[in-house]
Design an enzyme around this catalytic site. Sequence first.
Site, PDB file in Angstrom:
ATOM      1  N   ALA A   1       0.541   4.196   9.892  1.00  0.00           N
ATOM      2  CA  ALA A   1       0.632   2.782   9.541  1.00  0.00           C
ATOM      3  C   ALA A   1       0.456   1.884  10.764  1.00  0.00           C
ATOM      4  O   ALA A   1      -0.244   0.870  10.711  1.00  0.00           O
ATOM      5  CB  ALA A   1       1.979   2.509   8.880  1.00  0.00           C
TER       6      ALA A   1
ATOM      7  N   CYS B   1       2.101   2.915   2.556  1.00  0.00           N
ATOM      8  CA  CYS B   1       3.241   2.928   3.481  1.00  0.00           C
ATOM      9  C   CYS B   1       4.505   2.418   2.801  1.00  0.00           C
ATOM     10  O   CYS B   1       5.535   3.093   2.797  1.00  0.00           O
ATOM     11  CB  CYS B   1       2.897   2.075   4.702  1.00  0.00           C
ATOM     12  SG  CYS B   1       4.207   2.003   5.896  1.00  0.00           S
TER      13      CYS B   1
ATOM     14  N   HIS C   1      23.671   5.170  30.860  1.00  0.00           N
ATOM     15  CA  HIS C   1      24.439   6.414  30.738  1.00  0.00           C
ATOM     16  C   HIS C   1      25.661   6.172  29.867  1.00  0.00           C
ATOM     17  O   HIS C   1      26.342   5.170  30.056  1.00  0.00           O
ATOM     18  CB  HIS C   1      24.890   6.900  32.111  1.00  0.00           C
ATOM     19  CG  HIS C   1      25.777   8.103  32.029  1.00  0.00           C
ATOM     20  ND1 HIS C   1      25.291   9.362  31.751  1.00  0.00           N
ATOM     21  CD2 HIS C   1      27.124   8.234  32.166  1.00  0.00           C
ATOM     22  CE1 HIS C   1      26.302  10.215  31.729  1.00  0.00           C
ATOM     23  NE2 HIS C   1      27.420   9.567  31.972  1.00  0.00           N
TER      24      HIS C   1
ATOM     25  N   GLY D   1       0.800  -1.230   0.000  1.00  0.00           N
ATOM     26  CA  GLY D   1       0.000   0.000   0.000  1.00  0.00           C
ATOM     27  C   GLY D   1       0.828   1.272   0.000  1.00  0.00           C
ATOM     28  O   GLY D   1       1.963   1.305  -0.483  1.00  0.00           O
TER      29      GLY D   1
ATOM     30  N   LYS E   1      11.794   7.177   4.462  1.00  0.00           N
ATOM     31  CA  LYS E   1      12.840   6.875   5.443  1.00  0.00           C
ATOM     32  C   LYS E   1      14.118   6.410   4.749  1.00  0.00           C
ATOM     33  O   LYS E   1      15.223   6.664   5.242  1.00  0.00           O
ATOM     34  CB  LYS E   1      12.362   5.819   6.443  1.00  0.00           C
ATOM     35  CG  LYS E   1      11.400   6.302   7.519  1.00  0.00           C
ATOM     36  CD  LYS E   1      10.842   7.681   7.305  1.00  0.00           C
ATOM     37  CE  LYS E   1       9.581   8.045   8.003  1.00  0.00           C
ATOM     38  NZ  LYS E   1       8.519   8.582   7.143  1.00  0.00           N
TER      39      LYS E   1
HETATM   40  P1  FAD Z   1      -2.854   2.130   2.521  1.00  0.00           P
HETATM   41  O1  FAD Z   1      -1.455   1.913   2.922  1.00  0.00           O
HETATM   42  O2  FAD Z   1      -3.179   3.400   1.808  1.00  0.00           O
HETATM   43  O3  FAD Z   1      -3.252   0.890   1.606  1.00  0.00           O
HETATM   44  C1  FAD Z   1      -4.487   0.799   0.977  1.00  0.00           C
HETATM   45  C2  FAD Z   1      -4.371  -0.179  -0.181  1.00  0.00           C
HETATM   46  O4  FAD Z   1      -5.680  -0.441  -0.690  1.00  0.00           O
HETATM   47  C3  FAD Z   1      -3.577   0.356  -1.370  1.00  0.00           C
HETATM   48  O5  FAD Z   1      -2.572  -0.553  -1.721  1.00  0.00           O
HETATM   49  C4  FAD Z   1      -4.600   0.514  -2.493  1.00  0.00           C
HETATM   50  O6  FAD Z   1      -4.053   0.247  -3.758  1.00  0.00           O
HETATM   51  C5  FAD Z   1      -5.605  -0.551  -2.097  1.00  0.00           C
HETATM   52  N1  FAD Z   1      -6.963  -0.321  -2.615  1.00  0.00           N
HETATM   53  C6  FAD Z   1      -7.712   0.812  -2.499  1.00  0.00           C
HETATM   54  N2  FAD Z   1      -8.930   0.627  -3.048  1.00  0.00           N
HETATM   55  C7  FAD Z   1      -8.945  -0.651  -3.525  1.00  0.00           C
HETATM   56  C8  FAD Z   1      -9.923  -1.437  -4.187  1.00  0.00           C
HETATM   57  N3  FAD Z   1     -11.148  -0.947  -4.452  1.00  0.00           N
HETATM   58  N4  FAD Z   1      -9.588  -2.692  -4.543  1.00  0.00           N
HETATM   59  C9  FAD Z   1      -8.371  -3.187  -4.259  1.00  0.00           C
HETATM   60  N5  FAD Z   1      -7.409  -2.505  -3.634  1.00  0.00           N
HETATM   61  C10 FAD Z   1      -7.698  -1.245  -3.257  1.00  0.00           C
HETATM   62  N6  FAD Z   1       2.711   6.486   8.605  1.00  0.00           N
HETATM   63  C11 FAD Z   1       3.483   6.125   9.648  1.00  0.00           C
HETATM   64  O7  FAD Z   1       2.997   5.470  10.571  1.00  0.00           O
HETATM   65  N7  FAD Z   1       4.808   6.471   9.703  1.00  0.00           N
HETATM   66  C12 FAD Z   1       5.399   7.185   8.718  1.00  0.00           C
HETATM   67  O8  FAD Z   1       6.585   7.478   8.810  1.00  0.00           O
HETATM   68  C13 FAD Z   1       4.611   7.576   7.608  1.00  0.00           C
HETATM   69  N8  FAD Z   1       5.156   8.269   6.590  1.00  0.00           N
HETATM   70  C14 FAD Z   1       4.381   8.593   5.520  1.00  0.00           C
HETATM   71  C15 FAD Z   1       4.968   9.307   4.469  1.00  0.00           C
HETATM   72  C16 FAD Z   1       4.220   9.657   3.367  1.00  0.00           C
HETATM   73  C17 FAD Z   1       4.856  10.425   2.242  1.00  0.00           C
HETATM   74  C18 FAD Z   1       2.849   9.266   3.295  1.00  0.00           C
HETATM   75  C19 FAD Z   1       2.028   9.595   2.088  1.00  0.00           C
HETATM   76  C20 FAD Z   1       2.261   8.557   4.324  1.00  0.00           C
HETATM   77  C21 FAD Z   1       3.014   8.224   5.448  1.00  0.00           C
HETATM   78  N9  FAD Z   1       2.461   7.535   6.515  1.00  0.00           N
HETATM   79  C22 FAD Z   1       3.241   7.196   7.593  1.00  0.00           C
HETATM   80  C23 FAD Z   1       1.031   7.151   6.535  1.00  0.00           C
HETATM   81  C24 FAD Z   1       0.862   5.654   6.169  1.00  0.00           C
HETATM   82  O9  FAD Z   1       1.423   5.428   4.904  1.00  0.00           O
HETATM   83  C25 FAD Z   1      -0.606   5.313   6.174  1.00  0.00           C
HETATM   84  O10 FAD Z   1      -1.171   5.677   7.410  1.00  0.00           O
HETATM   85  C26 FAD Z   1      -0.788   3.797   5.988  1.00  0.00           C
HETATM   86  O11 FAD Z   1      -0.244   3.380   4.757  1.00  0.00           O
HETATM   87  C27 FAD Z   1      -2.268   3.443   6.033  1.00  0.00           C
HETATM   88  O12 FAD Z   1      -2.418   2.074   5.828  1.00  0.00           O
HETATM   89  P2  FAD Z   1      -3.756   1.469   5.213  1.00  0.00           P
HETATM   90  O13 FAD Z   1      -3.550  -0.001   5.199  1.00  0.00           O
HETATM   91  O14 FAD Z   1      -4.917   2.004   5.926  1.00  0.00           O
HETATM   92  O15 FAD Z   1      -3.862   2.035   3.730  1.00  0.00           O
END
Ligand code: FAD
Length: 454
Positions: A311, A40, A435, A38, A49
Amino acid sequence: MTYDLIVIGAGPGGFDAAVEAAGLGLSVALIEKDFLGGTCLNRGCIPTKLWLGATSAVEELHNQARMKVASGEVTVNFAALQSRVQKHLAGTRKAMGMQLKKLGVELVEGTGRLAGDHQVAVASADGEKTLAYKKLVVATGSRPIFFPGLEPDGDCVLDSDMFLSLESMPESLIVVGAGFIGLEMAQVAHRFGCKVTVVDAMDRVAPLEDPEVSQALAGVFKRWKWDIRLNERVAGVVTRDGRALLTLNSGEHIVADKALVAVGRGPVTKGIGLEEAGVELLFNQIQVDEHLLAAPDIYAIGDANGHIQLAHAASHQAHYVALHAAGKIEAPYVVGPVPSVLYGSPEAMRVGLMENEAFLADFETTEVSVAQLAANPMAQAHAATQGFVKIIWSGGKVVGVTAVGHDVSRLVTPAAMIVHQGWTLDDIHSVIFPHPSLDEALLMALKAERKQVQ
Ligand code: FAD
């Protein structure tokens, strides 16, 4: 066949839910339209990172050079870095695929859509197929959002996904949005020698953090000669003559090689049959009950439910829904203090309440104690002594920890444990802090004189 559990979306939330449910003996299908991991893995936490890690020596050298004990230059090859990032991501995705196979999770490539009673339709280049489920997890994540006039064009005006795909780092960059995504990327650009301008409509950088953290960060960024424009509304940003042209509401123009628009992210919840299935959306966020259920047998986790866009929050929710779907837990979902980190150098971290949220605790008994990093031997060794650790107490217990400075992300897990356990003054000596260590700044802050929150 009817799967015990179908998961839509293979980000940290969906992937972990699938893996944990399969580990509990459920039959699981995981639907993903793009890449395993996804946002992350592919466009978020991990590539940023890798960028920060590869360039951290630039900042370390810079700090030591200020002490006149080191000189020279660290050169980071951006093209080589980008190729390493891609290899790393591909390797991780491969390992994730193998893990799914080993656990017997069926990976279904395509776009999932709720299609009637306990059914999901999956559309791919090969056509459409329908899968049946007993329970469903919606973990469709989030995507960048934009205000009118700020839409990326993929040329000089970029969102975070596009910025991470750059083939070369620009010489000058405007970052619209001083949140953690914009500031992490701006720090990397700075390390490549890029001239950075940050514009935000709020009155401080990192506006979700403690105001003193914002102040400390801005102090360092200004020392780096960033042009920081706060309280500024952007009328629009466009590509003009091969460069990014940003116009402020005041009419002033700012020009740079590229503009990164990082003003927020919104849930991916439209057009996948959620509302037809009785799921309620509020500002596109899936509304869930105390069991993370959005409708009977339909859970929603991670960025899609809009609770916390991190994440590890998604993974924590995944753990719960896997157990709940497997009938191993009936109690409502409980979330402890969720740590958050703004990475780079300086870093900012927090867990639990911040001082400006004291009104959420018992205001009468809320106190603050602070230790400056200037007194910490490890901060001194790294020639990075700007910053502090702040403890928020309520009713004699620790309810929050905030820190800003070099490497403070390493304090976040002990801080989360301390807040989770609600340490009192007596507990401080139950653990020995080594320390010299940065952790001692945490200890010093715990032991420091407390003042009533004003
Ligand atoms: P996502 O990771 O967004 O995954 C959702 C998945 O669902 C995707 O792969 C998408 O393709 C798929 N999908 C969507 N709709 C459909 C569908 N209809 N059918 C099939 N597949 C579908 N968080 C941290 O904790 N630490 C960090 O350091 C951090 N850094 C970040 C840096 C950046 C630049 C960004 C943009 C975000 C960062 N985040 C960080 C946030 C983190 O990436 C998200 O909070 C996390 O990925 C959310 O996870 P999720 O599983 O909810 O969704």
